[in-house]
Scaffold this motif. Structure first.
Motif, short mmCIF file in Angstrom:
data_model
loop_
_atom_site.label_atom_id
_atom_site.label_comp_id
_atom_site.label_asym_id
_atom_site.label_seq_id
_atom_site.Cartn_x
_atom_site.Cartn_y
_atom_site.Cartn_z
N LEU A 232 0.56 -1.13 -0.05
CA LEU A 232 0.07 0.15 0.16
C LEU A 232 1.04 1.12 -0.11
O LEU A 232 0.59 2.04 -0.71
CB LEU A 232 -0.94 -0.04 1.22
N GLU A 233 2.00 1.39 0.80
CA GLU A 233 2.87 2.55 0.99
C GLU A 233 3.44 2.72 -0.44
O GLU A 233 3.72 3.65 -1.21
CB GLU A 233 3.96 2.31 1.95
N LEU A 373 -3.43 1.88 4.90
CA LEU A 373 -4.66 2.26 3.83
C LEU A 373 -5.33 3.22 3.91
O LEU A 373 -5.56 4.07 3.02
CB LEU A 373 -5.41 0.93 3.94
N LEU A 374 -5.72 3.64 5.06
CA LEU A 374 -6.36 4.65 5.15
C LEU A 374 -5.64 6.24 5.07
O LEU A 374 -5.91 7.12 4.17
CB LEU A 374 -7.10 4.97 6.57
N ALA A 375 -4.27 6.23 5.54
CA ALA A 375 -3.51 7.41 5.34
C ALA A 375 -3.10 7.58 4.27
O ALA A 375 -2.98 8.82 3.58
CB ALA A 375 -2.22 7.12 6.32
N TYR A 376 -2.80 6.53 3.40
CA TYR A 376 -2.02 6.76 2.13
C TYR A 376 -3.12 6.93 0.90
O TYR A 376 -3.21 7.77 0.05
CB TYR A 376 -1.21 5.81 1.68
N TRP A 377 -4.15 5.96 1.09
CA TRP A 377 -5.21 5.91 -0.20
C TRP A 377 -6.46 6.61 0.02
O TRP A 377 -6.88 7.26 -0.79
CB TRP A 377 -5.47 4.57 -0.45
N ALA A 378 -6.43 7.23 1.40
CA ALA A 378 -7.82 8.08 1.58
C ALA A 378 -7.33 9.34 1.85
O ALA A 378 -8.23 10.26 1.82
CB ALA A 378 -8.78 7.44 2.75
N GLY A 384 -2.90 14.79 -2.61
CA GLY A 384 -1.75 15.06 -3.79
C GLY A 384 -2.38 15.34 -5.16
O GLY A 384 -2.14 16.43 -5.72
N TYR A 385 -3.48 14.66 -5.38
CA TYR A 385 -4.18 14.87 -6.54
C TYR A 385 -4.69 16.40 -6.65
O TYR A 385 -4.70 17.07 -7.64
CB TYR A 385 -4.96 13.81 -6.97
N PHE A 386 -5.38 16.54 -5.65
CA PHE A 386 -6.11 18.07 -5.44
C PHE A 386 -5.13 19.03 -5.58
O PHE A 386 -5.47 19.89 -6.38
CB PHE A 386 -6.79 18.17 -4.19
N VAL A 404 1.67 14.74 4.19
CA VAL A 404 0.78 14.42 5.08
C VAL A 404 0.40 13.20 5.38
O VAL A 404 0.39 12.93 6.70
CB VAL A 404 -0.50 15.16 4.57
N GLY A 405 0.23 11.94 4.50
CA GLY A 405 0.06 10.67 4.87
C GLY A 405 1.22 10.18 5.46
O GLY A 405 0.93 9.38 6.57
#
Length: 439
Positions: A232-233, A373-378, A384-386, A404-405
């Protein structure tokens, strides 16, 4: 630390040698690494499942269990290596779906197929290595990693440019060099574990070289969540590279340079994390949770000092480091900016990986996977995309999301390790378990 660095030094050498061919081959290697690294760390994480079990059994000096763990570690990792190598062959046809420049995809596909084959010998190496490291025997893997990287560097240089009487294969030469070097590393590590006098008692405890199902399940139960967390990371960082690719070849090459440098400091910190897993697991197995707590926090402070130093070093050298990879002025300028952000997340990156290591020593692996899972993908990737695309910050915005993640994961895992090793909390666990059993 040195043996953990061996994993990323392979990519570093490949990138440096290939980078002098041009930015398109460098970007292609970046795409190949970002896709195959998910498979690599999934396997490496799975292999780590045996470390806390071996450390705890060694703390009890339970030789029969150590014999079973040796067999289970080798079998589990060898079979996983075959599966991962096979999965890697399925990746190239889908690379065009990642939105990368066509010229980059065309070069990345064949490279991915060859580099994926090296996952099998790598996992065989890991199977023997993690058993030895669980016993505290870390120097052997260190020397073999150094040897493997020297061989990879020589072969990479020779095969890419056609020296030492070998054919000039371009960027494909780096993939074949890695495959050969990892094969030799696996053979040497297996020879050490199966022949060393230091491990005579553990080998004598092996009653059968067929794995025991219950022991394999324990290894997989611990290793699978570790592998998922690591995937995930790394997957989040890999997707960040693909986002950079949407901004063009120059940005993608700059991201590759910066992520390579950040990966080296991260893997050095992961060496401290591996030591934390061994020491915490060994002391926990010996029944001394207070000493295990002190070992964990010693690893935290060591990592804080090391990564803080690396942050300062990156700040002062960020305009020079990119020239090791490439001389393109646009790539160098963008990479320098990204290295400044990389310097800012050094401490968070180090503390989160050492937190994972300390918790693995307590055999606490499932909750950290959910946190990742939550920190990186949520959080990290959407943010980062925003920032990168909606607010038009580009690659620095994507990297700010990663910062931030990483900070969230580091904070949550530190608090969890403190709670899990508090005397009052730890004492309550056996009582609660006994009460549930009675009910």
């Amino acid at each position: 630390m040195l043996s953990q660095l061996g994993h990323v030094l392979v990519n570093f050498v490949d990138s440096v040698v290939v980078g002098h061919i041009g930015k398109v081959p460098l970007a292609a290697v970046g795409v190949g690494v970002s896709t195959t690294s998910v498979l690599l760390v999934l396997g490496v994480g799975l292999s780590m499942g045996s470390v806390p079990l071996v450390a705890a059994a060694d703390g009890r000096r339970d030789l029969p269990e150590l014999g079973r763990l040796l067999v289970a570690s080798v079998w589990t990792n060898a079979l996983a290596g075959l599966v991962l190598a096979g999965l890697g062959q399925l990746v190239p046809p889908f690379l065009h779906l990642l939105g990368q420049p066509p010229e980059v995809v065309a070069l990345a596909g064949p490279w991915v197929q060859v580099i994926s084959l090296s996952l099998f010998p790598l996992m065989v190496f890991q199977g023997f290595r993690e058993f030895a490291e669980g016993l505290g025997l870390t120097r052997q893997a260190m020397w073999l990693s150094i040897l493997g990287n020297v061989l990879n560097g020589l072969l990479c240089y020779a095969l890419v440019y056609g020296h030492l009487g070998l054919p000039a294969m371009g960027m494909m030469g780096s993939a074949w060099a890695t495959l050969m070097a990892r094969g030799l590393m696996a053979a040497f590590m297996a020879t050490y574990v199966l022949r060393a006098k230091r491990l005579r008692a553990e080998r004598a405890a092996v009653t059968s070289w067929l794995p025991v199902g219950a022991t394999v399940r324990r290894v997989v139960d611990l290793g699978a969540p570790i592998g998922v967390q690591m995937a995930l990371e790394v997957g989040a960082f890999g997707l960040s590279l693909l986002m950079a690719g949407w901004l063009g070849v120059t940005t993608e090459a700059a991201h590759k340079v910066a992520i390579d440098v950040a990966s080296m400091t991260y893997m050095a910190a992961s060496g401290i994390a591996a030591a934390a897993t061994i020491r915490v697991g060994n002391l926990r197995g010996a029944g001394d949770l207070n000493a295990a707590r002190h070992a964990g926090f010693a690893a935290y402070w060591l990592t804080f000092g090391f990564m803080g130093t690396m942050a300062l070093l990156l700040i002062f050298t960020r305009h020079l480091v990119p020239y090791i990879y490439i001389s393109d002025p646009q790539v160098v300028a963008q990479a320098s900016t990204l290295l400044l952000i990389a310097a800012l997340f050094q401490v968070s990156d180090g503390l989160q990986v050492v937190g994972l290591g300390a918790l693995r020593g307590l055999e606490d692996v499932k909750v950290p996977s959910v946190v990742a899972l939550l920190a990186y993908w949520a959080v990290a990737l959407p943010l980062g995309y925003f920032l990168g695309f909606k607010l038009h910050m580009g690659a620095p915005g994507v990297w700010t999301g990663l910062l931030v993640g990483l900070s969230i994961v580091a904070t949550v895992l530190l608090l969890r390790f403190r709670r899990e090793t508090e005397p009052d909390f730890a004492a309550a666990l056996p009582a609660a378990a006994e009460e549930r059993a009675t009910v």
